[in-house]
Design a protein around this motif. Structure first.
Motif, short mmCIF file in Angstrom:
data_model
loop_
_atom_site.label_atom_id
_atom_site.label_comp_id
_atom_site.label_asym_id
_atom_site.label_seq_id
_atom_site.Cartn_x
_atom_site.Cartn_y
_atom_site.Cartn_z
N GLN A 23 0.85 -1.19 0.00
CA GLN A 23 0.00 0.00 0.00
C GLN A 23 0.89 1.24 0.00
N VAL A 24 0.60 2.17 -0.89
CA VAL A 24 1.40 3.40 -1.01
C VAL A 24 0.61 4.57 -0.44
N LEU A 25 1.23 5.31 0.50
CA LEU A 25 0.56 6.45 1.12
C LEU A 25 0.79 7.74 0.33
N ASP A 26 1.98 7.90 -0.20
CA ASP A 26 2.28 9.14 -0.92
C ASP A 26 3.44 8.91 -1.89
N VAL A 27 3.46 9.68 -2.96
CA VAL A 27 4.53 9.65 -3.95
C VAL A 27 5.06 11.06 -4.11
N ILE A 28 6.33 11.30 -3.78
CA ILE A 28 6.93 12.62 -3.88
C ILE A 28 7.99 12.58 -4.96
N PHE A 29 7.80 13.39 -6.01
CA PHE A 29 8.70 13.38 -7.15
C PHE A 29 9.84 14.37 -6.97
N ASP A 30 11.00 14.00 -7.49
CA ASP A 30 12.14 14.90 -7.54
C ASP A 30 12.03 15.69 -8.85
N ALA A 35 13.06 10.60 -10.67
CA ALA A 35 13.14 9.83 -9.43
C ALA A 35 12.01 10.25 -8.50
N CYS A 36 11.72 9.41 -7.54
CA CYS A 36 10.65 9.73 -6.58
C CYS A 36 10.88 8.99 -5.27
N THR A 37 10.25 9.53 -4.23
CA THR A 37 10.27 8.89 -2.91
C THR A 37 8.88 8.36 -2.62
N ILE A 38 8.81 7.10 -2.23
CA ILE A 38 7.53 6.44 -1.94
C ILE A 38 7.38 6.29 -0.43
N VAL A 39 6.23 6.72 0.09
CA VAL A 39 5.96 6.59 1.52
C VAL A 39 4.96 5.45 1.71
N VAL A 40 5.33 4.49 2.56
CA VAL A 40 4.47 3.33 2.82
C VAL A 40 4.31 3.18 4.32
N LYS A 56 10.41 4.91 1.69
CA LYS A 56 10.57 5.34 3.09
C LYS A 56 9.37 4.90 3.91
N PRO A 57 9.59 4.44 5.16
CA PRO A 57 8.45 4.14 6.03
C PRO A 57 7.80 5.44 6.49
N GLU A 58 6.54 5.38 6.85
CA GLU A 58 5.77 6.58 7.19
C GLU A 58 6.40 7.35 8.35
#
Length: 414
Positions: free
Chosen positions: A291-298, A303-308, A338-340
């Motif tokens: 489950q993905v909580l948020d996707v933050i793009f560079d 590239a992007c950072t995924i928050v789970v 990255k973890p939440e």
């Protein structure tokens, strides 16, 4: 021999599609070489083949000259006139020099030329046929193997399956029937060479087309494939028809469609995800089953950072990082997961640093406005209004620049 030779030429043209003229041309060139080799004659010679009777004639070609310096290449005008009274200096004269026993040599040479032409024709036919199958799949039978290749019989030719194109841990036994992807067809000096693969991502695409009519017809499109052969694969699908569920169509009733593909690949796990034009949604789908909580793009690179959620971190990364690695290949984005809890700490730290920077910038701005107002002798109301407007604008610019979404809250607090 004459009748046999003419019959062979006719059979070649009928059965193999080899033009009689091409064979006769090659035959004449071969007989010239044979004549020079057997009779030690290096002069200019020509061969004339009678394609109606099958007779072969050898001619020596000489130039008419006033003075003969080389009797093998030149002839005097006097001798030339004995052949034909119309010859002049500089003309070329043909003298027949066919040896009495040349028939045996001609027959042997003709046999060699015909066999060579047959081999070339067969190679050409095989090359053209399998060139049409390049980037397609075929079913073959495992014949044998050595240190470099596994040899797969495709009917008219034996293809080679290299180690890097094999599925890891898959065992190939003689007489096994396997489906292979034709990755490359080359026309070498030894004949056509066909290279096949079991690990190529496009093998998976062709299997989907075979098992799923909607994919073959184009109603369901395979957008991208990420595969680690023999272990796991991710397939992104979509459909222009809103009434078609692309994922459900590929999975099939009770998973029957995808299971047929899994069985062919000896149990390779298959994740079928829906492609979306929104990269954030597509990346979230690609990381399934996490489950993905948020996707933050560079904004500066792909590239992007995924928050789970914390408890799904290992699921999102996968065994030996496989899930994240395949998702990155599938989407074309470099993914950092990255973890939440860790992301909240990072976000809070970034927000505190931003607020500090804004306050520092605001203090400097206040000093500048007051100094300017005093110089211009403005009223207190004008100074206060200018301060509010200037500081608010500075805050908004700073917040937008750092990519935060709390613009309204911070502006209102200020």
């Amino acid at each position: 021999m004459n009748k046999d030779l003419l019959g062979a030429l006719d059979a070649l043209e009928t059965e193999k599609g080899i033009s009689k003229e091409i064979v006769v041309e090659a035959l004449e060139a071969a007989m010239i070489s044979a004549y020079k080799r057997h009779y030690g004659q290096a002069q200019n010679v020509e061969v004339e083949f009678d394609d109606k009777k099958g007779d072969v004639h050898i001619y020596s070609v000489k130039e008419v000259t006033e003075e003969v310096m080389d009797s093998q290449l030149e002839v005097s005008l006097e001798e030339a006139l004995k052949v034909n009274g119309a010859y002049e200096i500089g003309d070329m004269v043909r003298f027949e020099v066919t040896p009495k026993d040349f028939g045996r040599i001609a027959a042997q040479t003709a046999k060699q030329v015909i066999l060579q032409r047959v081999r070339e024709a067969e190679r050409s036919i095989i090359y053209n046929e399998f060139s049409a199958y390049e980037n397609e799949i075929m079913q073959g039978i495992v014949e044998r193997q050595d240190k470099r290749y596994i040899y797969v019989n495709l009917g008219k030719i034996e293809a080679v399956l290299s180690k890097q194109d094999q599925i890891p841990n898959e065992v190939y036994q003689p007489h096994d029937r396997i489906k292979v992807y034709i990755s490359k067809v080359e026309n070498t000096s030894k004949g056509p060479q066909v290279y096949v693969s079991r690990s190529h991502p496009d093998l998976l695409k062709r299997l989907f087309e075979q098992e799923i009519p909607e994919v073959y017809d184009g109603e369901v499109e395979i957008v991208s494939i990420a595969r680690e052969a023999g272990d796991r694969a991710k397939v992104a699908v979509t459909s222009a028809n809103k009434d078609i569920d692309p994922v459900g169509t590929c999975v099939g009733p009770k998973g029957q469609r995808v299971q047929a593909i899994v069985n062919e690949l000896k149990g390779e796990n298959m994740d079928i995800v829906e492609w979306d034009e929104d990269p954030a949604v597509f990346i979230s789908n690609a990381l399934n089953p996490a489950q993905v909580l948020d996707v933050i793009f560079d904004p500066h690179q792909r590239a992007c950072t995924i928050v789970v959620p914390d408890f799904q971190l290992s699921l999102a990364i996968g065994k030996r990082g496989q899930n994240a690695r395949l998702a990155a290949k599938l989407t074309g984005y470099k993914i950092d997961i990255k973890p939440e809890s860790e992301w909240e700490e990072i976000a809070a730290k970034n927000e505190a640093e931003l607020i500090a920077e804004v306050l520092e910038a605001g203090a400097e701005l206040v000093e500048e406005v007051i100094e300017e107002a005093m110089l211009e002798e403005l009223s207190e109301e004008v100074i206060e209004e200018a301060l509010v407007e200037a500081e608010t604008e500075k805050l908004v610019d700073s917040i937008i620049e750092d990519g935060l979404t709390e613009t309204e809250d911070i502006t209102e607090d200020k």
